[in-house]
Design a protein around this motif. Structure first.
Motif, PDB file in Angstrom:
ATOM      1  N   THR A   1       2.484   1.408   5.218  1.00 15.79           N
ATOM      2  CA  THR A   1       2.278   1.662   6.768  1.00 15.79           C
ATOM      3  C   THR A   1       0.937   1.936   7.236  1.00 15.79           C
ATOM      4  OG1 THR A   1       4.462   2.818   6.744  1.00 15.79           O
ATOM      5  CG2 THR A   1       2.752   3.168   8.499  1.00 15.79           C
ATOM      6  N   HIS A   2       0.183   2.553   6.199  1.00 18.35           N
ATOM      7  CA  HIS A   2      -1.322   2.723   6.637  1.00 18.35           C
ATOM      8  C   HIS A   2      -2.231   1.310   6.658  1.00 18.35           C
ATOM      9  CE1 HIS A   2      -0.720   6.955   6.660  1.00 18.35           C
ATOM     10  NE2 HIS A   2      -0.354   6.989   5.555  1.00 18.35           N
TER      11      HIS A   2
ATOM     12  N   CYS B   1       4.578   4.632  -4.464  1.00 17.00           N
ATOM     13  CA  CYS B   1       3.236   4.489  -4.054  1.00 17.00           C
ATOM     14  C   CYS B   1       3.031   3.514  -3.043  1.00 17.00           C
ATOM     15  CB  CYS B   1       2.309   4.320  -5.308  1.00 17.00           C
ATOM     16  SG  CYS B   1       2.125   5.712  -6.344  1.00 17.00           S
ATOM     17  N   SER B   2       3.464   2.052  -3.279  1.00 17.68           N
ATOM     18  CA  SER B   2       3.283   0.769  -2.520  1.00 17.68           C
ATOM     19  C   SER B   2       3.944   1.156  -1.166  1.00 17.68           C
ATOM     20  CB  SER B   2       3.882  -0.319  -3.140  1.00 17.68           C
ATOM     21  OG  SER B   2       3.422  -0.532  -4.300  1.00 17.68           O
ATOM     22  N   LYS B   3       5.059   1.793  -1.106  1.00 21.96           N
ATOM     23  CA  LYS B   3       5.847   2.051   0.244  1.00 21.96           C
ATOM     24  C   LYS B   3       4.952   3.109   0.795  1.00 21.96           C
ATOM     25  CE  LYS B   3      10.253   3.977   1.832  1.00 21.96           C
ATOM     26  NZ  LYS B   3      11.658   4.491   1.375  1.00 21.96           N
TER      27      LYS B   3
ATOM     28  N   TYR C   1       1.050  -9.250   7.322  1.00 17.59           N
ATOM     29  CA  TYR C   1       0.006  -8.413   7.605  1.00 17.59           C
ATOM     30  C   TYR C   1      -1.331  -8.176   6.883  1.00 17.59           C
ATOM     31  CZ  TYR C   1       4.815  -6.442   9.087  1.00 17.59           C
ATOM     32  OH  TYR C   1       5.900  -6.597   9.742  1.00 17.59           O
ATOM     33  N   ASN C   2      -1.740  -9.450   6.260  1.00 16.49           N
ATOM     34  CA  ASN C   2      -2.777  -9.653   5.598  1.00 16.49           C
ATOM     35  C   ASN C   2      -2.969  -8.301   4.384  1.00 16.49           C
ATOM     36  OD1 ASN C   2      -5.366 -10.990   5.058  1.00 16.49           O
ATOM     37  ND2 ASN C   2      -6.530  -9.178   6.248  1.00 16.49           N
TER      38      ASN C   2
ATOM     39  N   LYS D   1      -7.613   6.405   5.681  1.00 16.99           N
ATOM     40  CA  LYS D   1      -6.144   5.829   5.383  1.00 16.99           C
ATOM     41  C   LYS D   1      -6.642   4.742   4.076  1.00 16.99           C
ATOM     42  CE  LYS D   1      -4.457   5.654  10.166  1.00 16.99           C
ATOM     43  NZ  LYS D   1      -3.823   4.909  11.312  1.00 16.99           N
ATOM     44  N   PRO D   2      -5.648   4.601   3.010  1.00 14.51           N
ATOM     45  CA  PRO D   2      -6.039   3.819   2.160  1.00 14.51           C
ATOM     46  C   PRO D   2      -6.224   2.137   2.436  1.00 14.51           C
ATOM     47  CG  PRO D   2      -3.750   4.756   1.890  1.00 14.51           C
ATOM     48  CD  PRO D   2      -4.474   5.449   3.026  1.00 14.51           C
TER      49      PRO D   2
END
Length: 259
Positions: free
Chosen positions: A129-130, A123-125, A178-179, A84-85
């Motif tokens: 989630t990850h 790309c951000s979107k 979410y940090n 996960k990135p």
């Protein structure tokens, strides 16, 4: 020497050449697993192969950032290959030059925004989630001195780079809970293959290169490494209390007046 990005998973778009390539290389040297993402398959794969040959954990993935489905497929491939990135560098961009403002067609306008703004959002979107699941993340959006200063002949590129700053600030506020940190990195004139090609097309390439260098208080243009290491800082925990900000790396060009 400690590795500042050890075990991080980074996606770098536009990593087949120039600034993106050097960021991918330096991130690997700093311990990250890197997805080399680019629309140019042959050059992107070559960069990944070079990194793999040096013993780094890298993977090439084709992406057209203007196409949300292509971006989603790239991120999915990264998760499967590397994990996960935790870092995203939104570097890929389209540069438009040499047109009178009134000669810019609607198609040109839309294409610039599709790549330079929509692409960053896609790309951000896709990684957010990850990053939320990871409980942390760093997104670095490549802005420019054009994000703050208007240089004639770069419309609508400068408009899109202004928009990048707005996107950066908005995402930073929305996802701080979410940090997840979101910052912009704004280079000045950097000596990339694209820059050298532009100079070679001019009547006196050496004079053209020197003319732009002399605009900077440091009297030189920057190197791709001088952008990559600030990117490491923004990606690492060294900048853990920094979000929604713009780090300008331009040799002082933006702080002086010039014609």
């Amino acid at each position: 020497m400690s590795q500042r990005l050890l075990n991080e998973v980074a996606i770098v778009t536009g990593a087949a050449d120039g600034i993106g390539k050097t960021i991918a290389e330096v991130f690997c040297q700093q311990g990250a697993k890197v997805c080399v993402a680019d629309i140019n398959e042959s050059m992107g794969q070559a960069v990944a192969n070079e990194l793999i040959a040096q013993g780094y954990d890298a993977h090439f993935c084709y992406v057209d950032i203007a196409d949300e489905a292509s971006v989603n497929a790239m991120v999915e491939a990264t998760v499967n290959m590397l994990g996960k990135p935790t870092i995203l560098v939104n570097n890929a961009a389209l540069i438009s030059t040499g047109k009178e403002v009134t000669d810019v067609t609607s198609d040109m306008w839309r294409r610039n925004f599709a790549v330079n703004v929509d692409g960053m959002w896609h790309c951000s979107k896709a990684v957010l989630t990850h990053m939320k699941e990871n409980g942390q993340g760093s997104i670095i959006n490549l802005g420019s001195v054009h994000s703050y200063k208007i240089v004639p002949g770069y419309f609508p590129y400068a408009v899109t780079k202004h928009a990048v700053i707005g996107l950066t600030k908005n995402l930073a506020v929305e996802f701080a809970q979410y940090n997840i940190r979101v910052n912009a990195l704004c280079p000045g004139m950097i000596e990339t293959p694209m820059a050298f090609k532009t100079w070679q097309d001019m009547e006196d390439p050496a004079a053209a290169r020197k003319a732009i260098a002399d605009v900077h208080p440091l009297k030189r243009n920057g190197t791709t490494e001088e952008v990559a290491y600030p990117a490491v800082f923004l990606a690492s925990n060294e900048s853990s209390f920094m979000t929604g900000q713009s780090l300008v790396v331009d040799g002082g060009r933006s702080v002086i007046y010039h014609d």
